[in-house]
Design a protein around this motif. Structure first.
Motif, mmCIF file in Angstrom:
data_model
loop_
_atom_site.group_PDB
_atom_site.id
_atom_site.type_symbol
_atom_site.label_atom_id
_atom_site.label_comp_id
_atom_site.label_asym_id
_atom_site.label_seq_id
_atom_site.Cartn_x
_atom_site.Cartn_y
_atom_site.Cartn_z
ATOM 1 N N ASP A 193 1.342 -3.059 -16.382
ATOM 2 C CA ASP A 193 0.336 -2.398 -17.206
ATOM 3 C C ASP A 193 0.696 -2.629 -18.673
ATOM 4 O OD1 ASP A 193 2.139 -0.196 -17.866
ATOM 5 O OD2 ASP A 193 0.346 1.008 -18.125
ATOM 6 N N GLU A 194 -0.264 -2.437 -19.572
ATOM 7 C CA GLU A 194 -0.100 -2.954 -20.940
ATOM 8 C C GLU A 194 1.079 -2.356 -21.693
ATOM 9 O OE1 GLU A 194 -4.187 -1.996 -22.137
ATOM 10 O OE2 GLU A 194 -3.314 -0.671 -23.630
ATOM 11 N N LEU A 195 1.381 -1.075 -21.472
ATOM 12 C CA LEU A 195 2.517 -0.476 -22.178
ATOM 13 C C LEU A 195 3.833 -1.032 -21.658
ATOM 14 C CD1 LEU A 195 3.737 1.508 -24.169
ATOM 15 C CD2 LEU A 195 3.559 3.293 -22.430
ATOM 16 N N ILE A 221 6.739 -3.050 -23.689
ATOM 17 C CA ILE A 221 8.153 -2.656 -23.695
ATOM 18 C C ILE A 221 9.031 -3.855 -23.328
ATOM 19 C CG2 ILE A 221 9.868 -1.259 -22.437
ATOM 20 C CD1 ILE A 221 7.681 0.967 -22.343
ATOM 21 N N GLY A 273 11.474 1.553 -24.558
ATOM 22 C CA GLY A 273 10.966 2.549 -23.611
ATOM 23 C C GLY A 273 11.087 3.965 -24.143
ATOM 24 N N TYR A 295 8.293 5.143 -26.522
ATOM 25 C CA TYR A 295 6.978 5.490 -25.965
ATOM 26 C C TYR A 295 7.052 6.617 -24.946
ATOM 27 C CZ TYR A 295 5.683 1.106 -28.145
ATOM 28 O OH TYR A 295 5.455 0.103 -29.039
ATOM 29 N N ARG A 296 8.259 7.225 -24.772
ATOM 30 C CA ARG A 296 8.406 8.281 -23.766
ATOM 31 C C ARG A 296 7.815 9.594 -24.264
ATOM 32 N NH1 ARG A 296 14.199 8.335 -22.010
ATOM 33 N NH2 ARG A 296 13.732 6.209 -21.362
#
Lengths: 131, 64
Positions: free
Chosen positions: A65-67, A71, A127, A130-131
């Protein structure tokens, strides 16, 4: 199970095969008792599954998926930068006589490990953001 | 970019995981969008808008 996870597992298997072949080839090649073609075959053998690893890793990136893909791309840039910096530093320290001179044959596994560790660390850093 | 994703999800009593499954992304992606740490791509923004039957600009607004 997401397709990207399945593909990454397949890629890991190819990397393990390559690593195993590289260790075995390194031990056999150290003996210097084989002919030219046998040595060439042994040297090339671990590279072939590594190509499979690369192809599957790219496929996994497209399936993420894009995220997650972002990452991993940021992690790959960390990996590239980290290994470039380490190579540059080691090269200059060697040229300055601070580090002993090693051949590429001795150094490549460490460079390989450093690049992957930098990649993994980079994925961890990206990572967390974006958590 | 600010968004109303959390509010829209709460209206439907969906968990982040349920919304992620409907969008075809990971729960981490939904969480990152809701907390404003990640701005979705335009295709994903269209999917989100379609799922909630809203226009993109009703869900996502630029931060001024």
């Amino acid at each position: 199970m997401p397709a990207s996870v399945r593909t990454r597992r397949q890629a890991a298997i190819w990397a393990l095969i390559s690593g195993g072949l590289a260790v075995a080839a390194g031990l056999i090649l150290r003996a210097h008792t084989l002919g030219l073609w046998s040595r060439l075959l042994l040297a090339v053998a671990p590279v072939v599954p590594m190509v499979g690893y690369g192809v599957l890793t790219l496929r996994a990136l497209r399936e993420m998926d894009e995220l997650e893909a972002r990452i991993h791309l940021e992690g790959a840039i960390y990996g590239l930068l980290g290994s470039a910096l380490l190579t540059m530093l080691a090269g200059l320290l060697t040229r300055g006589g601070i580090l002993p001179t090693y051949s590429l044959g001795q150094l490549w596994p460490w460079l390989w490990i450093a690049a992957f560790l930098c990649w993994a660390a980079g994925c961890g850093v990206a990572g967390r953001r974006y958590r | 970019v600010k968004n109303r994703l959390r509010a829209l999800r709460a209206e439907r009593s969906w968990s982040q995981g349920e919304l992620a499954a409907q969008l075809g992304v990971s729960r981490q992606t939904v969480n990152a969008i809701e907390t404003g740490r990640y701005d979705p791509s335009l295709p994903l923004a269209f999917v989100i808008a379609g799922l909630f039957a809203r226009r993109i600009e009703d869900i996502f607004t630029p931060e001024r």
